[in-house]
Write a protein that holds these residues in place. Structure first.
Motif, PDB file in Angstrom:
ATOM      1  N   THR A 160       0.806  -1.221   0.000  1.00 45.54           N
ATOM      2  CA  THR A 160       0.000   0.000   0.000  1.00 45.54           C
ATOM      3  C   THR A 160       0.835   1.266   0.000  1.00 45.54           C
ATOM      4  O   THR A 160       0.333   2.326  -0.388  1.00 45.54           O
ATOM      5  CB  THR A 160      -0.930   0.021   1.221  1.00 45.54           C
ATOM      6  N   ALA A 161       2.089   1.207   0.450  1.00 45.29           N
ATOM      7  CA  ALA A 161       2.930   2.406   0.481  1.00 45.29           C
ATOM      8  C   ALA A 161       4.391   2.007   0.568  1.00 45.29           C
ATOM      9  O   ALA A 161       4.730   0.915   1.063  1.00 45.29           O
ATOM     10  CB  ALA A 161       2.557   3.304   1.665  1.00 45.29           C
ATOM     11  N   GLU A 162       5.260   2.898   0.092  1.00 45.27           N
ATOM     12  CA  GLU A 162       6.706   2.698   0.178  1.00 45.27           C
ATOM     13  C   GLU A 162       7.346   3.971   0.716  1.00 45.27           C
ATOM     14  O   GLU A 162       6.963   5.080   0.344  1.00 45.27           O
ATOM     15  CB  GLU A 162       7.302   2.360  -1.195  1.00 45.27           C
ATOM     16  N   TYR A 163       8.328   3.799   1.598  1.00 51.27           N
ATOM     17  CA  TYR A 163       9.022   4.928   2.219  1.00 51.27           C
ATOM     18  C   TYR A 163      10.519   4.739   1.999  1.00 51.27           C
ATOM     19  O   TYR A 163      11.039   3.636   2.185  1.00 51.27           O
ATOM     20  CB  TYR A 163       8.716   4.993   3.719  1.00 51.27           C
ATOM     21  N   LYS A 164      11.194   5.823   1.631  1.00 41.98           N
ATOM     22  CA  LYS A 164      12.627   5.756   1.354  1.00 41.98           C
ATOM     23  C   LYS A 164      13.409   6.446   2.470  1.00 41.98           C
ATOM     24  O   LYS A 164      13.217   7.633   2.725  1.00 41.98           O
ATOM     25  CB  LYS A 164      12.938   6.390   0.006  1.00 41.98           C
ATOM     26  N   GLY A 165      14.281   5.684   3.100  1.00 43.18           N
ATOM     27  CA  GLY A 165      15.096   6.220   4.174  1.00 43.18           C
ATOM     28  C   GLY A 165      16.455   6.683   3.684  1.00 43.18           C
ATOM     29  O   GLY A 165      16.833   6.453   2.533  1.00 43.18           O
TER      30      GLY A 165
END
Length: 403
Positions: A160-165
């Protein structure tokens, strides 16, 4: 007698004193352990390990060995860095294999293989940590070595979502508090810690970097929503207050080795638990107000401790590279402070001698009597008191005559 207390949004049953220490041989090195909602089952995973055990008052009993399959069916999906139990469904588990996938397991499946669904091609490198949403059991968060985090829906079996660190993700944790139910924390290889809102994936809400080196783990306080702690290779555990616009460091604990796992001790506001994956076989419990010596410790393992968890505030489970799973009781823990030397002496270059001792010695020996027992001829003496987190010291300075 036993009774229930509330913590972390659910009821917890305290130990009634009947719990005891016991050991189970897992036969292979263990990377991670996790219990179900009722804390009656524990799952243990590793490179060559995937077992589910029943927790009895005096022993562990094997329920399922998920690697007990023909050799041709065993692949990297059965070699995991982390395991998490669904907070509502006792039959569903999630694991973080080393091949970049996330695997869901259903223990109620009639077939010998319990694989339910595999999230493939969501990460390019190994997945390090998983975290279920505490109030929405179909939401699962994964953190990977490829610097990304993914929010997965186990019901629709989609991302549902992707986050880039900013760097490789070493740990991720959803907040256990209703006020921050959409927040999660992430610890990175570059020493940074970030707080994200899962509804907004463009950038983190807050970030700070109090570590000199990689940050390996983080954990939300189970009762105080404004506190979050992190730890890493710099041998320090940092407790931070995030209520203000600027994150404030409130406590720092100095460990002996790099810290790989940290967790808060249930129902004890100032107690944290830590272990190291390198050079240390001890699980240490610290009072953050006394940062240089553990409140108590367990040294039952013969190799590095890899993970641990609390069943309640008195009973701890730990696993290690020595292939052992151990239930340990706080009443049997070692107390390093009890073996510490209660007095100290130090010379200054000009001949001044400083003497310090614990408060329980002060009531037995007044500061003046301490000077008399030294058989010295003081030219100048002064006595001062200072409080060090409920531990009192008397410091006496003597200037010696040089003849």
């Amino acid at each position: 007698m036993s009774y229930t207390r509330k913590g972390q949004g659910r009821e917890r049953k305290d130990s009634d004193g009947s719990s005891q220490k016991f050991v189970y041989d897992l036969e292979n090195s263990c990377n991670s352990i996790c219990t179900n909602r009722e804390e009656s089952l524990v799952a243990a995973v590793g490179r060559k390990l995937f077992k589910v055990l029943k927790i009895f008052p005096d022993q562990f009993e094997l329920v399922a060995n998920l690697r007990d399959l023909p050799h041709k069916q065993i692949n990297l999906n059965y070699s995991s860095n982390d395991v998490q139990w669904n907070p509502k469904d006792d039959a569903q588990l999630a694991t973080a294999p080393t091949n970049g996938c996330v695997v869901l397991w259903d223990l109620n499946k009639r077939s010998k293989s319990k694989t339910c669904h595999i999230f493939e091609n969501i990460h390019q490198r190994a997945v390090n940590k998983l975290s279920y949403h505490p109030h929405e059991p179909n939401i699962l968060l994964s953190g990977s070595q490829d610097c990304t985090m993914n929010c997965l829906d186990s019901r629709s079996q989609t991302r549902t979502a992707e986050y880039k660190g900013p760097d490789s993700v070493r740990d991720v944790k959803f907040s256990p508090h209703f006020a921050h139910e959409n927040y999660f924390a992430a610890a990175y290889e570059n020493g940074m810690v970030q707080i994200w809102d899962r509804r907004f994936g463009e950038s983190a809400l807050k970030q700070w970097s109090f570590h000199n080196g990689p940050a390996y783990c983080c954990d939300w306080h189970p009762e105080h929503e404004q506190w979050i702690m992190s730890a890493g290779r710099d041998k320090m555990v940092k407790v931070c207050d995030i209520t203000q616009g600027r994150v404030k460091e409130v406590y720092t604990v100095h460990a002996l080795f790099s810290v790989a796992r940290v967790k808060w001790r249930p129902f004890h506001k100032f107690h944290i638990t830590s272990c190291s994956h390198i050079l240390d076989n001890v699980v240490a419990i610290w009072d953050v107000r006394r940062p240089y010596i553990p409140y108590c410790s367990f040294a039952e393992h013969s190799d590095d401790v890899t993970d641990f968890l609390w069943l309640n505030d008195n009973v701890l489970l730990s696993c290690s590279k020595d292939k052992k799973l151990i239930q340990q009781i706080i009443s049997e823990a070692e107390r390093p402070a009890d073996r510490a030397t209660p007095t100290g002496l130090s010379f200054k270059v000009d001949g001044a001698l400083t003497h310090a001792c614990g408060d329980y010695l002060i009531h037995r020996n007044k500061p003046s009597s301490l000077l008399e027992k030294t058989n010295l001829s003081p030219v100048l003496s002064c006595t001062s008191w200072m409080e060090c987190h409920s531990l009192s010291f008397v410091i006496t300075t003597i200037r010696l005559q040089v003849t």
